[in-house]
Design an enzyme around this catalytic site. Structure first.
Site, PDB file in Angstrom:
ATOM      1  N   GLU A 128     -22.829   0.324 -68.339  1.00 17.18           N
ATOM      2  CA  GLU A 128     -24.057   0.407 -67.527  1.00 17.18           C
ATOM      3  C   GLU A 128     -24.877  -0.875 -67.653  1.00 17.18           C
ATOM      4  O   GLU A 128     -25.468  -1.336 -66.687  1.00 17.18           O
ATOM      5  CB  GLU A 128     -24.903   1.613 -67.964  1.00 17.18           C
ATOM      6  CG  GLU A 128     -24.253   2.962 -67.696  1.00 17.18           C
ATOM      7  CD  GLU A 128     -24.078   3.242 -66.217  1.00 17.18           C
ATOM      8  OE1 GLU A 128     -23.446   2.424 -65.534  1.00 17.18           O
ATOM      9  OE2 GLU A 128     -24.555   4.293 -65.760  1.00 17.18           O
ATOM     10  N   THR A 180     -28.133  -1.227 -58.227  1.00 16.77           N
ATOM     11  CA  THR A 180     -29.051  -0.638 -59.209  1.00 16.77           C
ATOM     12  C   THR A 180     -30.032  -1.684 -59.721  1.00 16.77           C
ATOM     13  O   THR A 180     -31.234  -1.413 -59.852  1.00 16.77           O
ATOM     14  CB  THR A 180     -28.245  -0.047 -60.382  1.00 16.77           C
ATOM     15  OG1 THR A 180     -27.390   0.972 -59.849  1.00 16.77           O
ATOM     16  CG2 THR A 180     -29.148   0.575 -61.431  1.00 16.77           C
TER      17      THR A 180
HETATM   18  N1  HSE Z   1     -31.640   5.890 -63.987  1.00 13.47           N
HETATM   19  C1  HSE Z   1     -30.944   4.853 -63.293  1.00 13.47           C
HETATM   20  C2  HSE Z   1     -31.825   4.308 -62.203  1.00 13.47           C
HETATM   21  C3  HSE Z   1     -29.687   5.409 -62.705  1.00 13.47           C
HETATM   22  O1  HSE Z   1     -32.395   5.105 -61.463  1.00 13.47           O
HETATM   23  O2  HSE Z   1     -31.964   3.093 -62.087  1.00 13.47           O
HETATM   24  C4  HSE Z   1     -28.859   4.401 -61.981  1.00 13.47           C
HETATM   25  O3  HSE Z   1     -27.692   5.037 -61.530  1.00 13.47           O
END
Ligand code: HSE
Length: 306
Positions: A128, A180
């Site tokens: 991530e 993201t």
């Molecule tokens: N919590 C993260 C965001 C998830 O919203 O940026 C990304 O998949």
């Protein structure tokens, strides 16, 4: 045990009000991955999908997650990993998390299950970080644990697996890519106290709703006054989808992860399909290509199939 095949499911992070702390695994779509041991130490990755993701281990989310696992394992080991992604990168459906989580679950299986689920989340968060610049666990945790998970804390890691009713999930994925990292960048760094109070109430309500199987409480807690107002501007048709899907009988919903996918929860399968029709009508009208899914909560997480 020389080779293992796993199915790594898509996940819906945030669950509207729980930015970076709540997530849910769903039954489809899912990635298919095969991991085997090889004689030469190292990580050798091959993608058989259309997405042209980097195969060099240090540039691949599964690769860096496996490397983190190998660093803890401390003995030389070699892995061949084949990944076939069905979860489109940049969809908001936890594509990078599925690759990262699937790889470490498969490796742990081959090595004799020496690591805990929490360890696996810790390894997979490296994927991530590579994908979005930040270690967050709200996709990798539900992917590994299944169901709905709460990340009470990342440092130190504290993951709570929550009960959940058997809800139906309808998703529309408008075919635009939202990275993201970009959709995190646009967020405001400060939160007003009045908004924080509303958000706390909703997070508490949502978790209680899951634990008590109270679908109406789940529905009215699916409200985000902090992140959604900023991010939703990146998603064409967002407000209309939410409103019309609720009118079609859905409990509620919002942005899936960092978008652009939108998810809606329903108690009944019939409603979930009505919600899908509503989504289709809206995107046909707007003229944006889209893909829809009607699925359910996946209580198992990454599944070992052979
Ligand atoms: N919590 C993260 C965001 C998830 O919203 O940026 C990304 O998949």
């Amino acid at each position: 045990m020389k080779e293992v095949k796993v199915l790594a499911p898509a996940t819906i992070a945030n669950l509207v009000c729980g930015f970076d702390i709540l997530g849910m695994a769903i039954k489809s779509p899912y990635d298919e991955m095969t991991l085997s041991l090889c004689d030469e130490p190292g990580i050798f990755i091959k993608h058989t999908d259309e997405y042209q993701l980097p195969e060099a281990a240090e540039k691949n989310v599964a690769g860096v997650s496996l490397q983190a696992l190998m660093d803890d394992y401390k003995k030389p080991v070699g892995f061949n990993l084949t990944i076939h992604k069905n979860i489109k990168p940049g969809s908001g459906l936890g594509s990078s998390a599925a690759s990262a989580a699937g790889a470490v679950v498969a490796a742990n299986h081959i090595l004799g299950n020496i690591f805990s689920k929490e360890d696996l989340v810790r390894f997979a968060m490296n994927g991530e970080k590579l994908a979005g610049g930040v270690k967050h666990a709200d996709n990798v945790s539900p992917c590994i644990y299944g169901g709905v998970t709460l990340i009470r804390s990342i440092f130190p890691l504290d993951i709570i697996a929550l009960n959940s009713p058997d809800l139906f999930v309808t998703i529309v994925h408008p075919q635009i890519e939202v990275r993201t990292s970009d959709s995190r960048q646009i967020l405001r760094k400060e939160v007003q106290l009045k908004d924080a109070i509303k958000q706390w109430g909703n997070i508490g309500g949502l978790i209680t709703g899951f634990m008590k199987n109270d679908c109406e409480l789940i529905g009215r807690s699916l409200e985000d006054v902090i992140v959604e107002p900023v991010r939703s501007i990146l998603i064409p048709g967002f407000d209309e989808v939410k409103l019309k899907c609720k009118n079609a009988g859905s409990l509620g919903g919002g942005i899936s992860g960092s978008g652009p996918s939108i998810f809606m929860l329903s108690k009944e399968e019939e409603t979930a399909y009505k919600v899908e029709e509503t989504m289709k009508e809206i995107y046909e009208k707007i003229g944006v290509d889209y893909k829809t899914y009607v699925t359910q909560i996946n209580q198992d997480g990454v599944k070992i199939v052979e």
